[in-house]
Design a protein around this motif. Structure first.
Motif, PDB file in Angstrom:
ATOM      1  N   ALA A 217      19.865 -11.218  57.099  1.00  0.00           N
ATOM      2  CA  ALA A 217      18.827 -10.686  56.207  1.00  0.00           C
ATOM      3  C   ALA A 217      17.922 -11.837  55.811  1.00  0.00           C
ATOM      4  CB  ALA A 217      19.458 -10.075  54.950  1.00  0.00           C
ATOM      5  N   SER A 218      16.770 -11.529  55.228  1.00  0.00           N
ATOM      6  CA  SER A 218      15.911 -12.634  54.809  1.00  0.00           C
ATOM      7  C   SER A 218      16.594 -13.405  53.670  1.00  0.00           C
ATOM      8  CB  SER A 218      14.523 -12.144  54.431  1.00  0.00           C
ATOM      9  OG  SER A 218      14.595 -11.113  53.502  1.00  0.00           O
ATOM     10  N   GLY A 219      16.266 -14.701  53.583  1.00  0.00           N
ATOM     11  CA  GLY A 219      17.008 -15.622  52.724  1.00  0.00           C
ATOM     12  C   GLY A 219      17.066 -15.222  51.266  1.00  0.00           C
ATOM     13  N   LYS A 220      16.028 -14.533  50.778  1.00  0.00           N
ATOM     14  CA  LYS A 220      16.004 -14.186  49.352  1.00  0.00           C
ATOM     15  C   LYS A 220      17.159 -13.248  48.964  1.00  0.00           C
ATOM     16  CE  LYS A 220      12.848 -10.377  50.129  1.00  0.00           C
ATOM     17  NZ  LYS A 220      11.579  -9.742  49.966  1.00  0.00           N
ATOM     18  N   HIS A 221      17.765 -12.588  49.934  1.00  0.00           N
ATOM     19  CA  HIS A 221      18.857 -11.652  49.614  1.00  0.00           C
ATOM     20  C   HIS A 221      20.251 -12.268  49.755  1.00  0.00           C
ATOM     21  CE1 HIS A 221      15.942  -8.455  49.545  1.00  0.00           C
ATOM     22  NE2 HIS A 221      15.670  -8.563  50.828  1.00  0.00           N
ATOM     23  N   HIS A 222      20.339 -13.513  50.209  1.00  0.00           N
ATOM     24  CA  HIS A 222      21.656 -14.016  50.603  1.00  0.00           C
ATOM     25  C   HIS A 222      22.669 -14.062  49.456  1.00  0.00           C
ATOM     26  CE1 HIS A 222      20.296 -15.943  54.678  1.00  0.00           C
ATOM     27  NE2 HIS A 222      20.021 -14.666  54.582  1.00  0.00           N
TER      28      HIS A 222
ATOM     29  N   ASP B 284      19.354 -16.035  58.236  1.00  0.00           N
ATOM     30  CA  ASP B 284      18.016 -15.553  57.891  1.00  0.00           C
ATOM     31  C   ASP B 284      17.283 -15.133  59.162  1.00  0.00           C
ATOM     32  OD1 ASP B 284      15.425 -15.141  57.088  1.00  0.00           O
ATOM     33  OD2 ASP B 284      15.392 -16.876  55.727  1.00  0.00           O
ATOM     34  N   TYR B 285      17.022 -13.827  59.290  1.00  0.00           N
ATOM     35  CA  TYR B 285      16.410 -13.327  60.537  1.00  0.00           C
ATOM     36  C   TYR B 285      14.949 -13.734  60.686  1.00  0.00           C
ATOM     37  CZ  TYR B 285      13.834  -9.470  58.270  1.00  0.00           C
ATOM     38  OH  TYR B 285      12.970  -8.723  57.513  1.00  0.00           O
ATOM     39  N   THR B 286      14.341 -14.256  59.612  1.00  0.00           N
ATOM     40  CA  THR B 286      12.934 -14.671  59.726  1.00  0.00           C
ATOM     41  C   THR B 286      12.817 -16.058  60.362  1.00  0.00           C
ATOM     42  OG1 THR B 286      12.841 -15.689  57.532  1.00  0.00           O
ATOM     43  CG2 THR B 286      12.367 -13.336  57.647  1.00  0.00           C
TER      44      THR B 286
ATOM     45  N   PRO C  40      10.054  -1.095  50.700  1.00  0.00           N
ATOM     46  CA  PRO C  40      11.396  -1.387  50.175  1.00  0.00           C
ATOM     47  C   PRO C  40      12.012  -2.633  50.808  1.00  0.00           C
ATOM     48  CG  PRO C  40      11.202   0.937  50.759  1.00  0.00           C
ATOM     49  CD  PRO C  40       9.982   0.248  51.297  1.00  0.00           C
ATOM     50  N   SER C  41      12.500  -3.530  49.964  1.00  0.00           N
ATOM     51  CA  SER C  41      13.165  -4.745  50.441  1.00  0.00           C
ATOM     52  C   SER C  41      14.346  -5.005  49.516  1.00  0.00           C
ATOM     53  CB  SER C  41      12.181  -5.922  50.397  1.00  0.00           C
ATOM     54  OG  SER C  41      12.842  -7.124  50.704  1.00  0.00           O
ATOM     55  N   GLY C  42      15.543  -4.697  49.998  1.00  0.00           N
ATOM     56  CA  GLY C  42      16.734  -4.867  49.169  1.00  0.00           C
ATOM     57  C   GLY C  42      16.783  -3.886  48.017  1.00  0.00           C
TER      58      GLY C  42
HETATM   59  N1  LIG Z   1      22.421   8.839  60.960  1.00  0.00           N
HETATM   60  C1  LIG Z   1      21.759   7.750  61.150  1.00  0.00           C
HETATM   61  O1  LIG Z   1      21.682   7.254  62.271  1.00  0.00           O
HETATM   62  C2  LIG Z   1      21.090   7.074  59.985  1.00  0.00           C
HETATM   63  C3  LIG Z   1      21.518   7.296  58.679  1.00  0.00           C
HETATM   64  C4  LIG Z   1      20.918   6.573  57.641  1.00  0.00           C
HETATM   65  C5  LIG Z   1      19.882   5.680  57.938  1.00  0.00           C
HETATM   66  N2  LIG Z   1      19.476   5.566  59.230  1.00  0.00           N
HETATM   67  C6  LIG Z   1      18.397   4.660  59.603  1.00  0.00           C
HETATM   68  O2  LIG Z   1      18.812   3.353  59.295  1.00  0.00           O
HETATM   69  C7  LIG Z   1      17.670   2.553  59.045  1.00  0.00           C
HETATM   70  C8  LIG Z   1      17.873   1.823  57.728  1.00  0.00           C
HETATM   71  O3  LIG Z   1      17.834   2.753  56.640  1.00  0.00           O
HETATM   72  P1  LIG Z   1      17.883   2.194  55.150  1.00  0.00           P
HETATM   73  O4  LIG Z   1      17.688   3.329  54.237  1.00  0.00           O
HETATM   74  O5  LIG Z   1      19.099   1.344  55.006  1.00  0.00           O
HETATM   75  O6  LIG Z   1      16.564   1.264  55.186  1.00  0.00           O
HETATM   76  P2  LIG Z   1      15.921   0.361  54.049  1.00  0.00           P
HETATM   77  O7  LIG Z   1      16.908   0.029  52.983  1.00  0.00           O
HETATM   78  O8  LIG Z   1      14.632   0.968  53.624  1.00  0.00           O
HETATM   79  O9  LIG Z   1      15.595  -0.953  54.904  1.00  0.00           O
HETATM   80  C9  LIG Z   1      14.752  -1.952  54.372  1.00  0.00           C
HETATM   81  C10 LIG Z   1      15.330  -3.308  54.764  1.00  0.00           C
HETATM   82  O10 LIG Z   1      15.251  -3.466  56.176  1.00  0.00           O
HETATM   83  C11 LIG Z   1      15.314  -4.855  56.414  1.00  0.00           C
HETATM   84  N3  LIG Z   1      14.769  -5.178  57.740  1.00  0.00           N
HETATM   85  C12 LIG Z   1      13.652  -4.697  58.317  1.00  0.00           C
HETATM   86  N4  LIG Z   1      13.501  -5.234  59.555  1.00  0.00           N
HETATM   87  C13 LIG Z   1      14.549  -6.085  59.755  1.00  0.00           C
HETATM   88  C14 LIG Z   1      14.959  -6.923  60.823  1.00  0.00           C
HETATM   89  N5  LIG Z   1      14.246  -7.021  61.968  1.00  0.00           N
HETATM   90  N6  LIG Z   1      16.086  -7.627  60.678  1.00  0.00           N
HETATM   91  C15 LIG Z   1      16.813  -7.566  59.555  1.00  0.00           C
HETATM   92  N7  LIG Z   1      16.489  -6.781  58.492  1.00  0.00           N
HETATM   93  C16 LIG Z   1      15.356  -6.060  58.599  1.00  0.00           C
HETATM   94  C17 LIG Z   1      14.489  -5.477  55.305  1.00  0.00           C
HETATM   95  O11 LIG Z   1      15.179  -6.640  55.005  1.00  0.00           O
HETATM   96  P3  LIG Z   1      14.506  -7.891  54.263  1.00  0.00           P
HETATM   97  O12 LIG Z   1      14.212  -7.424  52.885  1.00  0.00           O
HETATM   98  O13 LIG Z   1      15.600  -8.915  54.363  1.00  0.00           O
HETATM   99  O14 LIG Z   1      13.278  -8.255  55.048  1.00  0.00           O
HETATM  100  C18 LIG Z   1      14.572  -4.446  54.144  1.00  0.00           C
HETATM  101  O15 LIG Z   1      15.301  -4.914  53.046  1.00  0.00           O
HETATM  102  C19 LIG Z   1      16.464   3.515  59.041  1.00  0.00           C
HETATM  103  O16 LIG Z   1      15.809   3.482  60.303  1.00  0.00           O
HETATM  104  C20 LIG Z   1      17.117   4.865  58.841  1.00  0.00           C
HETATM  105  O17 LIG Z   1      16.319   5.925  59.358  1.00  0.00           O
HETATM  106  C21 LIG Z   1      20.060   6.235  60.245  1.00  0.00           C
END
Ligand SMILES: NC(=O)c1ccc[n+]([C@@H]2O[C@H](COP(=O)([O-])OP(=O)(O)OC[C@H]3O[C@@H](n4cnc5c(N)ncnc54)[C@H](OP(=O)(O)O)[C@@H]3O)[C@@H](O)[C@H]2O)c1
Length: 367
Positions: free
Chosen positions: A204-209, A222-224, A353-355
């Motif tokens: 995850a990005s470093g601010k969340h570690h 940190d993926y960034t 949304p971030s964290g």
């Molecule tokens: N049945 C299923 O298959 C199912 C069920 C539930 C959810 N989902 C899917 O799962 C995904 C996540 O859902 P969510 O609600 O957990 O999302 P979310 O909380 O809105 O995700 C936002 C987070 O994604 C992180 N992020 C974005 N790109 C990234 C990357 N390349 N590498 C690492 N971290 C990254 C960001 O991290 P940073 O803040 O660190 O940048 C941010 O905090 C969505 O696509 C959702 O549709 C699928």
């Protein structure tokens, strides 16, 4: 056989719906359905948004002429206002007036972005006293997903009740959670920690570690950073040299919480080895909020133990004991239900949304 609606309940109610993909959301009237055997009628006061809302409203994922207008939402928090006729599948714990929350997504009648839903009692969690409804609606969608992913996709056991002094066979095996600051990621860390999986790598990005370490991550990356893959491989290689026989992959289990071709899957191809088990969240995203992607599938109800115990017992118990912590919340404001729904969707489109989890009011308790 259905019960009849209590006289205080309106026969129709507003629901947020997609009427045109890419267009503004609309409110449509829906009939309020009296609960049948084993069902409950819930007045919905809070909900949470999930990226799936935007994949559907903006990208048209799973939207067809047959299901349009498409009612939205899968995480609800509210009050039980009627119980269906008694049925052996109805948990005895539910009664009218209970504050409840849950994940329900299968039919328009139980979608969360409407002021009344009718659903099966096994889709309902009682709200524990230490939790508010806005906190509770951060859980359902992604805690259910985390349980399903870990137990069904990774096949890591999560026995319930947890046996005393339980030590899973893979307690010290590396498990990589990429996208650990997502809602799915933060719940995956908490579930893995509670069942004794101690060697979890979080990306995850470093601010969340610091937060992620507190939720159970053993080590964070940190993926960034451009060299994140090399860092992970170097760490795993060093760790595996301490005792592995070299026959297993250095990281045998991976949860990709994001499912992005460039953002997660490409780097994971450089980390995974023959035999690594990888669970990827759907839909796989080629381009942010595009029309591309695979249908969401969620098979958690096929596991009959989870169907009967996950939402009714396991989740509220762990939440009540403080073992599961709700996500941090951002409350989305707006004067009306439609305005709040649209504002939440616009934030999702921006990738805001971030964290944290977007939560918003559906109905006031007295409306
Ligand atoms: N049945 C299923 O298959 C199912 C069920 C539930 C959810 N989902 C899917 O799962 C995904 C996540 O859902 P969510 O609600 O957990 O999302 P979310 O909380 O809105 O995700 C936002 C987070 O994604 C992180 N992020 C974005 N790109 C990234 C990357 N390349 N590498 C690492 N971290 C990254 C960001 O991290 P940073 O803040 O660190 O940048 C941010 O905090 C969505 O696509 C959702 O549709 C699928």
């Amino acid at each position: 056989m259905s019960s009849t609606l209590p006289s205080t309940i309106p026969s129709t109610h507003p629901a947020v719906a997609i009427t045109t993909v890419g267009g503004p959301l609309e409110l449509i009237p829906r009939p309020t359905e009296a609960p049948g055997p084993g069902e409950v009628l819930i007045h919905v006061q809070w909900t949470g948004s999930t990226p799936l809302d935007a994949h559907q409203a903006v990208g048209g994922l799973l939207i067809t002429p047959e299901n349009t207008p498409c009612v939205m939402g899968d995480a609800y928090g509210g009050t039980v206002v009627a119980l269906g006729p008694s049925d052996p599948t109805t948990p005895q714990t539910l009664k009218v007036g209970d504050a409840v929350f849950g994940y329900a997504h299968r039919f328009p009648r139980e979608k969360a972005h409407q002021t009344y839903i009718t659903t099966d009692a096994y889709m309902v969690s009682n709200l524990p006293p230490n939790t508010t409804l806005p906190e509770a609606v951060t859980l359902p969608t992604n805690i259910v997903t985390a349980f399903h992913t870990i137990s069904s996709d990774l096949q890591l056991p999560l026995p319930w009740p947890v046996p005393e002094s339980y030590q899973p066979a893979e307690a010290t095996t590396p498990i990589l959670v990429w996208g650990a600051a997502s809602s799915v990621g933060m719940f995956s860390l908490q579930v893995l920690r509670h069942w004794g999986y101690r060697h979890v790598y979080a990306v995850a990005s470093g601010k969340h570690h610091a937060t992620l370490r507190a939720l159970g991550a053993a080590v964070c990356f940190d993926y960034t950073r451009p060299d994140v893959v090399e860092q992970i491989v170097a760490y795993a290689t060093q760790e595996s040299s301490k005792g592995s026989d070299g026959k297993r992959p250095k990281i045998p289990f991976v949860i990709d919480c994001i499912g992005s071709i460039n953002g997660t899957l490409r780097p994971l191809t450089k980390i995974a080895e023959r035999g690594t088990r990888i669970a990827v969240m759907l839909p796989v995203i080629k381009k942010h909020m595009s029309k591309d992607g695979l249908p969401e599938t969620h098979g958690y109800l096929q596991n009959t133990f989870f169907r009967d115990h996950l939402q009714t017992e396991i989740i509220p118990t762990l939440l009540g004991q403080g073992i599961l912590k709700p996500n941090t919340r951002r409350v989305v404001e707006g004067k009306t239900l439609l305005e709040r729904a649209q504002n939440a969707l616009d934030l999702l489109r921006e990738g805001a949304p971030s964290g944290e989890k977007l939560v918003w009011r559906v109905a006031e308790a007295d409306e």
